[in-house]
Design an enzyme around this catalytic site. Structure first.
Site, PDB file in Angstrom:
ATOM      1  N   HIS A 168       0.869  -1.180   0.000  1.00  0.00           N
ATOM      2  CA  HIS A 168       0.000   0.000   0.000  1.00  0.00           C
ATOM      3  C   HIS A 168       0.908   1.233   0.000  1.00  0.00           C
ATOM      4  O   HIS A 168       1.963   1.211   0.645  1.00  0.00           O
ATOM      5  CB  HIS A 168      -0.830   0.074   1.295  1.00  0.00           C
ATOM      6  CG  HIS A 168      -2.122  -0.684   1.264  1.00  0.00           C
ATOM      7  ND1 HIS A 168      -2.604  -1.349   2.378  1.00  0.00           N
ATOM      8  CD2 HIS A 168      -3.051  -0.855   0.285  1.00  0.00           C
ATOM      9  CE1 HIS A 168      -3.764  -1.913   2.069  1.00  0.00           C
ATOM     10  NE2 HIS A 168      -4.051  -1.641   0.811  1.00  0.00           N
ATOM     11  N   CYS A 264      -2.221   3.111   9.031  1.00  0.00           N
ATOM     12  CA  CYS A 264      -3.246   2.174   8.566  1.00  0.00           C
ATOM     13  C   CYS A 264      -4.429   2.104   9.524  1.00  0.00           C
ATOM     14  O   CYS A 264      -5.551   1.794   9.110  1.00  0.00           O
ATOM     15  CB  CYS A 264      -2.683   0.756   8.464  1.00  0.00           C
ATOM     16  SG  CYS A 264      -1.295   0.570   7.382  1.00  0.00           S
TER      17      CYS A 264
HETATM   18  N1  ARG Z   1      -3.945  -6.912   6.524  1.00  0.00           N
HETATM   19  C1  ARG Z   1      -4.307  -5.710   5.883  1.00  0.00           C
HETATM   20  C2  ARG Z   1      -4.240  -5.875   4.389  1.00  0.00           C
HETATM   21  O1  ARG Z   1      -3.380  -6.537   3.927  1.00  0.00           O
HETATM   22  C3  ARG Z   1      -3.418  -4.580   6.332  1.00  0.00           C
HETATM   23  C4  ARG Z   1      -3.855  -3.262   5.804  1.00  0.00           C
HETATM   24  C5  ARG Z   1      -2.939  -2.166   6.128  1.00  0.00           C
HETATM   25  N2  ARG Z   1      -3.486  -0.935   5.749  1.00  0.00           N
HETATM   26  C6  ARG Z   1      -2.806   0.014   5.110  1.00  0.00           C
HETATM   27  N3  ARG Z   1      -3.388   1.123   4.885  1.00  0.00           N
HETATM   28  N4  ARG Z   1      -1.580  -0.134   4.725  1.00  0.00           N
HETATM   29  O2  ARG Z   1      -5.053  -5.388   3.686  1.00  0.00           O
END
Ligand code: ARG
Length: 704
Positions: A168, A264
């Protein structure tokens, strides 16, 4: 002022690592402690509450990642673009977040199905509100960016993520107030890094180390001068403090197990709009059509890989599979690129693969005039070895003189329009050069499955053979050469001096004598060594029969050069009877044209060696014309030169003891080239033997 800032969080009541959708979750399924997670979350919650208002959305069972509210959507003013999760594991969160936004009175935009976008996890506002940085590559689709730009009326800058640990954008990128940017450059491709560097001056870029990056230092919440994160190195803290930021570390290790940290776990829901900024997205899309044996020839894979590796993304709009063995398939693919520049580079590679614009979008090629002789307009289309056609006045015109690394010049003739490959150095002022990627197509031969698989043509399947397969390959090459000779075709040989050192000279001489060679290309050295052997029995002073150095032998090659220079040319030396055997003797006797291209390390040179390299390239090109097969024998330099000027469709056999050379030469992406890793002397002797079997047993006895 600060009180006006609001965040959305979701308590970790149901948080756990239940599945694996990013590398951090691997090995961590059910390994996080709920108690510790709650404690860490609470701490973050309280830190943020000291500086902003924190709203809560109700957690739900079965959607453990809902704690990561950054992925709820993207907010700007009172507009929200709701997330469309890439993984089905998280899609269940969408209605809960949607409900919350609607209750709060936001205008919610929903992306079309199958167009993933993971909200503020992949889209970060410049903290001055000047533009939106948006990531793609893992979770969000590039095609979502133009819609986001439109709905939020803001400029979107697309950044391509390259490292799956930083899947991300908010895991490796964090705009800070004052125009600063905290980020981990290796997580992005080079185009994106360039874009970042263009927008953020060096003094404002805070590039972090990998050690900080894997501690999610970029996954920080920034509220004015405060930066909240899981952990930062001493060095990073000092750097940020020096710039006037206050770093607050709050451990979030339990959430790291799911691939998330401070940022996050939050979504900033108050993002003020700057009225003077408006929508622009440099994202471009185009539709291309692919036709042929898309699956079994691997074309579709190559095309889609090429799009992604080139920094774009794709959507297969329709795929019509050819059901019969012989029938071809058709696919229409939508290609999206973050900018015009990237699109052109992807498109030109797709054209090389045979991609066409769909029928309704075909248009004429664009041309621009040459204004400085020998220099092309910048955006020129660089040719390949494949037959190419250019669209002029609504018609496809075949390009003449096909070769790679040239420009295409369009001219009008008395009979219509002509298009031709021209080397940069040959461009003249006023020549109209094809630029861009419009109205250009390459014609790839559609071979049938039979052709690709049959034994007979098997050797043409690109590949490098090692010892085991050499004999087999030689059989096939011999058969092919025999065919060509009998049909009056043309075999061109490019040979290096190693042919002589390894004792291949007599075999090559034999091939010439027997009519298997129609032109010979080489450099000064092969001719010198060949004639040294003919005149003195040595090659570079080594006795070719006994394999030992001859006293004073190192002078032999200069003596030979001197003698040939006295006669004025190789042909004259042959006529005078000074050279009475060998490769060049046979060439002269059988009137086989040869060209010797000079180089910096040439001794002499021989009178026949062309030291004007442009002329030498022309001579080579002339001799290659109409070749059916080119045998490249242990000469990397001359063989590469030859490869560059040869169009697709000409079979190439490259023989070298060094696998790297063979791979380099036979890797033309064309099916007609084959590489043989072996001693060239041995190869030639096998080839002659094999041809002997094909001709008459008596001749074979003579050679042996
Ligand atoms: N386990 C989640 C996923 O893989 C973690 C999300 C993390 N969020 C972020 N904005 N980076 O989607």
């Amino acid at each position: 002022m600060t009180a006006a800032i609001r965040f959305l969080m979701c308590a970790p009541d149901h948080y756990d690592v239940d599945y694996v959708i990013n590398p951090w979750m691997e090995g961590n399924v059910h390994k996080s402690s709920r108690d510790r997670a709650v404690e860490q979350w609470q701490k973050l919650f309280h830190v943020l509450k000291e500086h902003a208002v924190v709203e809560l959305v109700t957690p739900h069972k079965g959607v453990p990642d809902m704690v990561f509210t950054a992925n709820a959507g993207l907010v700007l003013g009172d507009t929200v673009v709701l997330s469309r999760f890439y993984h089905k594991e998280r899609q269940g969160e969408e209605p809960f977040f949607n409900e919350w936004f609607l209750q709060q009175g936001y205008t919610v935009h929903e992306l079309p199905k199958d167009l993933p976008f993971e909200g503020a996890g992949d889209a970060l506002l410049d903290r001055e509100g000047r533009w939106l940085w948006a990531g793609y590559g893992f979770r969000s689709e590039l095609d979502s960016h133009p819609l986001i730009a439109k709905w939020l009326d803001i400029e979107v800058l697309s950044l391509r993520l390259m490292d799956d640990r930083f899947y991300h954008l908010d895991t490796c990128f964090c705009p800070l107030s004052g125009g600063y940017l905290l980020y981990y450059p290796p997580a992005f491709d080079s185009y994106s890094n360039r874009l970042i560097e263009m927008r953020v001056p060096e003094a404002k870029r805070i590039a972090i180390t990998e050690a900080d990056a894997v501690n999610f230092a970029c996954n920080a919440v920034n509220i004015e001068h405060i930066v909240v994160m899981n952990k930062a190195s001493q060095e990073l803290k000092q750097r940020l403090t020096g710039l006037g930021f206050q770093v607050i570390e709050t451990p979030l290790t339990e959430f790291l197990k799911a691939g998330g940290a401070a940022k996050c776990l939050t979504l900033r829901v108050t993002e003020p709009i700057r009225t003077e900024v408006h929508a622009t997205a440099t994202v471009e899309s185009r539709i291309i059509r692919l036709e042929g044996h898309l699956l079994d020839a691997g074309i579709i894979n190559r095309a889609l890989d090429l799009v992604v590796e080139g920094g774009g993304s794709f959507q297969v709009l329709n795929f019509h599979l050819g059901e019969q063995r012989q029938s071809t398939s058709v696919a229409d693919v939508k290609v999206t690129a973050p900018s015009h520049e990237v699109m052109e580079s992807i498109m030109s590679q797709l054209i090389d693969l045979g991609a066409l614009p769909p029928p309704q979008e075909v248009c004429d090629a664009h041309t621009e005039p040459v204004v400085l002789a020998g220099v092309s307009p910048d955006d020129f289309y660089v040719t390949t070895i494949y037959p190419t056609e250019v669209r002029v006045n609504d018609e496809w015109v075949q390009v003449q003189g096909q070769r790679m690394d040239a420009a295409i010049v369009v001219s009008s003739t008395t009979t219509g329009v002509a298009t031709r490959c021209k080397l940069l150095r040959d461009l003249q002022v006023g020549d109209r050069v094809v630029v861009g990627v419009e109205g250009i197509r390459t014609v790839r031969k559609v071979e049938s499955r039979e052709q690709r698989n049959s034994q007979e043509f098997g050797f043409m399947g690109a590949g490098v053979s090692s010892e085991r397969r050499v004999e087999l390959v030689v059989e096939q090459i011999a058969w092919e050469m025999r065919q060509i000779r009998d049909q009056g075709g043309k075999v061109v040989v490019t040979a290096g001096p190693v042919v002589i050192h390894t004792g291949g000279g007599e075999h090559l001489s034999h091939l010439i004598r027997e009519g298997y060679v129609q032109a010979l290309l080489g450099g000064n050295a092969i001719a010198v060594h060949d004639m040294e052997q003919a005149m003195l029995g040595t090659s570079l002073g080594v006795d070719m029969k006994r394999g030992v150095s001859v006293r004073g032998g190192h002078r032999h090659h200069l003596k030979v050069i001197n003698t040939v220079r006295r006669y004025g040319s190789i042909a004259k030396a042959v006529e005078a009877g000074v050279v009475n055997q060998g490769v060049f003797y046979e060439c002269v006797k059988h009137q086989i044209p040869f060209s010797l291209a000079g180089s910096i390390r040439d001794d002499g040179p021989l009178p026949d060696t062309q030291m004007d390299l442009i002329k030498a390239q022309q001579d080579y090109a002339n001799l290659i014309q109409g070749a059916d097969l080119i045998l490249m024998l242990s000469s990397m330099l001359h063989s590469i030169g030859v490869g560059n000027m040869t169009p697709a469709g000409v079979k190439m056999v490259c023989v070298d003891i060094n696998p790297a050379v063979v791979t380099k030469l036979s890797d033309r992406g064309s099916v007609e080239s084959v590489g043989v890793v072996t001693d060239v002397g041995l190869f030639l002797s096998l080839l002659v033997q094999q041809l002997g079997k094909l001709t008459s047993p008596y001749q074979l006895a003579q050679i042996a």
